[in-house]
Motif scaffolding. Structure first.
Motif, PDB file in Angstrom:
ATOM      1  N   ARG A 159      40.080  38.944  37.322  1.00  0.00           N
ATOM      2  CA  ARG A 159      38.916  38.163  37.712  1.00  0.00           C
ATOM      3  C   ARG A 159      37.896  38.208  36.591  1.00  0.00           C
ATOM      4  O   ARG A 159      37.855  39.160  35.828  1.00  0.00           O
ATOM      5  N   GLU A 208      37.109  35.813  45.390  1.00  0.00           N
ATOM      6  CA  GLU A 208      38.214  35.616  44.456  1.00  0.00           C
ATOM      7  C   GLU A 208      37.737  35.154  43.076  1.00  0.00           C
ATOM      8  O   GLU A 208      38.241  35.605  42.052  1.00  0.00           O
ATOM      9  N   TYR A 209      36.741  34.236  43.046  1.00  0.00           N
ATOM     10  CA  TYR A 209      36.374  33.599  41.777  1.00  0.00           C
ATOM     11  C   TYR A 209      34.910  33.804  41.379  1.00  0.00           C
ATOM     12  O   TYR A 209      34.489  33.332  40.327  1.00  0.00           O
ATOM     13  N   SER A 215      47.361  37.729  34.968  1.00  0.00           N
ATOM     14  CA  SER A 215      46.146  38.460  35.386  1.00  0.00           C
ATOM     15  C   SER A 215      46.162  39.946  35.042  1.00  0.00           C
ATOM     16  O   SER A 215      45.689  40.767  35.826  1.00  0.00           O
TER      17      SER A 215
END
Length: 660
Positions: free
Chosen positions: A513, A113-114, A299
């Motif tokens: 991301r 995710e990060y 996002s």
């Protein structure tokens, strides 16, 4: 083994547990490194990751057991206090093993995710259990199950292990206990510090790669988490990370980088001035003041917008680019929603600290567009389909000029509620209702409308769009739905009573991301932004633009003259090429890019590095650049922290322009 147990006595359980933990850390790090084989190899990092990782692991274990080792050395025995120590040690071993196993098990999902190990974001999300649990249940059921099974296993085996290693321990004679305790503490402290230098071991000491994930692989996730908690205990300043520079130089360079006449500044630009960037800003439009609406998209990076060279997932945004004032080279200031909110509502430049939305000192009396417009008799509101307390938004907004919180609790019978609240269609229906009602009251208004459907686990209603891919809950499908909902709102707004008297901007808070091998992956900071509404003519703007420039531009288009500390550019005016710039913050790394793609990067504990950015290939190549550019970048990297510390960006009693 029994002979070793007899010799070590009360230290034996700690040694055995430490070796087991060391094995867990090593296996996990090796597995993660193999998973990221190409990136580790590209960084030539196999030896560094494993050797420095061992150093971090020893430090982590030392921190975990230095106090229990001291207590066992002094108090072990068959007496009451000794039995209490044994039970306490068993609990501590069990807890320590659980924490370490759990953190390593959840690490892969967090990296996906990060692109980093669990850090302060892991802690910040735990503050909002309702939203986070809904998100996890909606999109991470397998991960939850794995975490639960790992926890049960770790707790069960940890308790059994603690029983086995603490049985039948020999007791050290009393006369030797002080010496044993001294040796144990010395070893523990030395292991925890891992250096004879002034400062103990920290992530910067073992960092070696320009790829942040590779540096994170050197850590273990328990250490990463605890270090983040320690850092959160005190607000971070650019002075703690970047080379120092005199405050007078910072102020001078920042003022020179602003695109206003020197005569417009209210103060002389000295450290002793209350607000060095405070200036009189005249709006380009001088008619009846207009409403301002910021549509902040969750996002929604440029890579999802065909007009910006991305995937064909945002046809309604593409249509706006053909109708409104579209920015083709605009970059976000950060990688979190609160950083985007900070930029578009306050115009405050990014820092290594958390966004001002979350800092205690800025919860009241901090400059914002809402505070400015509230003084000018605007109705100021925040519209959000979720819980407005998330990420401390409600506290910050209410303390800084937002009078009206329209969050999920105010929605009447929303058609669809996902993990993050009402879907975007419900959000925009709510916005339209609010704007129509305010328009009927002839009340000028400012509204920040924040979407959420394009957030993992990507919940949105069925049968609204033709899916781009399978399964339904992917980022591509969520982007497509978010664009669909936006398009419906725009068409409705065009036929509304408020259209002709409102300046809208649709802009992303950040990309989906921001991963990759670059400290500041510039390509992932590029976002869409279009200004539209009654009287806004079509324009394709290829100037280099920052999120910070939108706020002064909206005020100018809406006809708002004001005295404020904003450093961004009013894009209704000509901006010289040499003053076009963007600034991007990713964690503790700051990047400054000029119009001709020269880039300066500041990273913790390092001198400035300079590059040339290739936007087509999304690559940085090392290149020496002029010292004047580095100096200006350096000053702007330091400005936010200086301004925050010295209250240069506080709200004013009056935003009226002073007599020239």
């Amino acid at each position: 083994m029994q002979r070793l147990k007899a010799k070590l006595g009360p230290i034996y359980p700690i040694l055995i547990t430490s070796l087991i933990i060391l094995l867990i850390f090593t296996v996990s790090r090796l597995g993660l490194s193999i998973w990221q084989f190409d990136r580790v190899s590209e960084a030539d990092g196999w030896l560094r990751v494993l050797s420095s990782g061992l150093r971090i692991d020893i430090a982590s274990i030392s921190y975990l057991f230095v106090l229990p080792a001291l207590l066992m050395s002094l108090l072990s025995g068959k007496h009451l206090m000794g039995r209490i120590c044994i039970w306490g040690l068993r609990g501590w071993i069990t807890f320590g093993l659980w924490l370490i196993v759990y953190m390593e098990v959840v690490t892969p999902a967090f990296i996906i995710e990060y692109d980093l190990r669990p850090n302060r974001l892991f802690i910040e999300y735990l503050i909002y259990p309702k939203e986070v649990l809904a998100m996890l249940w909606g999109g991470y059921k397998i991960e939850l199950l794995i975490g639960l099974l790992a926890s049960i296993t770790a707790l069960t085996l940890g308790w059994k292990l603690s029983c086995r290693v603490t049985q039948g321990l020999t007791v050290t004679q009393w006369k030797w206990r002080p010496l044993v305790a001294l040796v144990v503490v010395a070893i523990g402290v030395m292991g925890a510090r891992s250096t004879l230098g002034h400062r103990p071991l920290n992530p910067a000491m073992v960092a070696f790669s320009s790829d942040p994930l590779i540096n994170d692989l050197t850590l273990n996730s328990s250490y990463s988490l605890m270090f983040a908690i320690k850092q959160m205990a005190s607000e971070q300043s650019a002075e703690d990370f970047y080379p120092r520079i005199g405050p007078d130089t910072i102020i001078s360079e920042v003022r020179d980088s602003m695109n206003i006449e020197q005569s417009a500044f209210v103060t002389e630009g000295k450290v002793t001035d209350a607000k060095p960037t405070l200036a009189n800003h005249r709006a380009t439009y001088q008619g009846k003041p207009k409403n301002i609406v910021i549509l902040l998209l969750e996002s929604h990076g440029a890579r999802y917008v065909k007009s910006l060279g991305g995937q064909d997932l945002s046809p309604n945004l593409d249509k706006l680019y053909q109708q409104g004032w579209g920015f083709e080279r605009i970059y976000a200031c950060g990688t979190r929603s609160v950083r985007g909110i900070e930029a578009v509502t306050t115009g405050f430049s990014p820092t290594p600290a958390r966004s001002v939305v979350k800092l205690g000192k800025s919860q009241t009396n901090f400059f914002s567009i809402a505070d400015l417009l509230k003084e000018k008799q605007y109705h100021t509101q925040f519209i959000y389909g979720g819980e407005s307390h998330f990420d401390n938004m409600k506290s910050f907004f209410l303390g800084n000029g937002f009078a009206d919180m329209q969050d999920l609790a105010t929605f009447k019978s929303p058609a669809f509620i996902g993990s993050w609240g009402a879907c975007d269609e419900d959000l925009y229906d709510k916005a339209d209702q609010q704007f129509t009602a305010l328009s009927a009251q002839h009340k000028p208004f400012f509204s920040l409308v924040f979407s959420s459907s394009n957030h993992s686990p990507y919940d949105f209603p069925d049968d609204k769009i033709t899916l781009f891919n399978e399964p339904k809950q992917t980022v591509e499908n969520a982007v497509k739905y978010a664009d669909y909902a936006l398009g419906k709102f725009v068409e409705k707004a065009k036929n509304s009573t408020y259209w002709n008297n409102t300046v809208f901007v649709v802009v992303a808070d950040h990309d989906n991301r921001a991963g990759g091998a670059l400290n500041v992956p510039i390509g992932h900071f590029k976002i869409p932004a279009v200004i539209f509404g009654g009287g806004i003519e079509h324009r394709a703007d290829n100037r280099l633009v920052s999120q910070l420039d939108l706020l002064p531009t909206l005020l100018s288009l809406a006809g708002i003259d004001s005295q404020n500390p904003i450093i961004g550019h009013d894009l209704t005016q000509q901006v010289p090429i040499e003053k076009q710039r963007v600034m991007m913050q990713r964690g503790q790394d700051f990047a400054w890019m000029t119009e001709d793609n020269q880039v300066v990067v500041f990273s913790p504990g390092k001198a400035a590095s300079s590059y040339l950015y290739d936007p087509e290939l999304d690559l940085l190549s090392e290149k020496p650049i002029q010292q004047s550019i580095i100096r200006r970048a350096h000053a702007n990297a330091m400005w936010g922290s200086l301004a925050f510390k010295n209250d240069y960006y506080t709200a004013q009693k009056s935003y009226l322009i002073s007599d020239q």
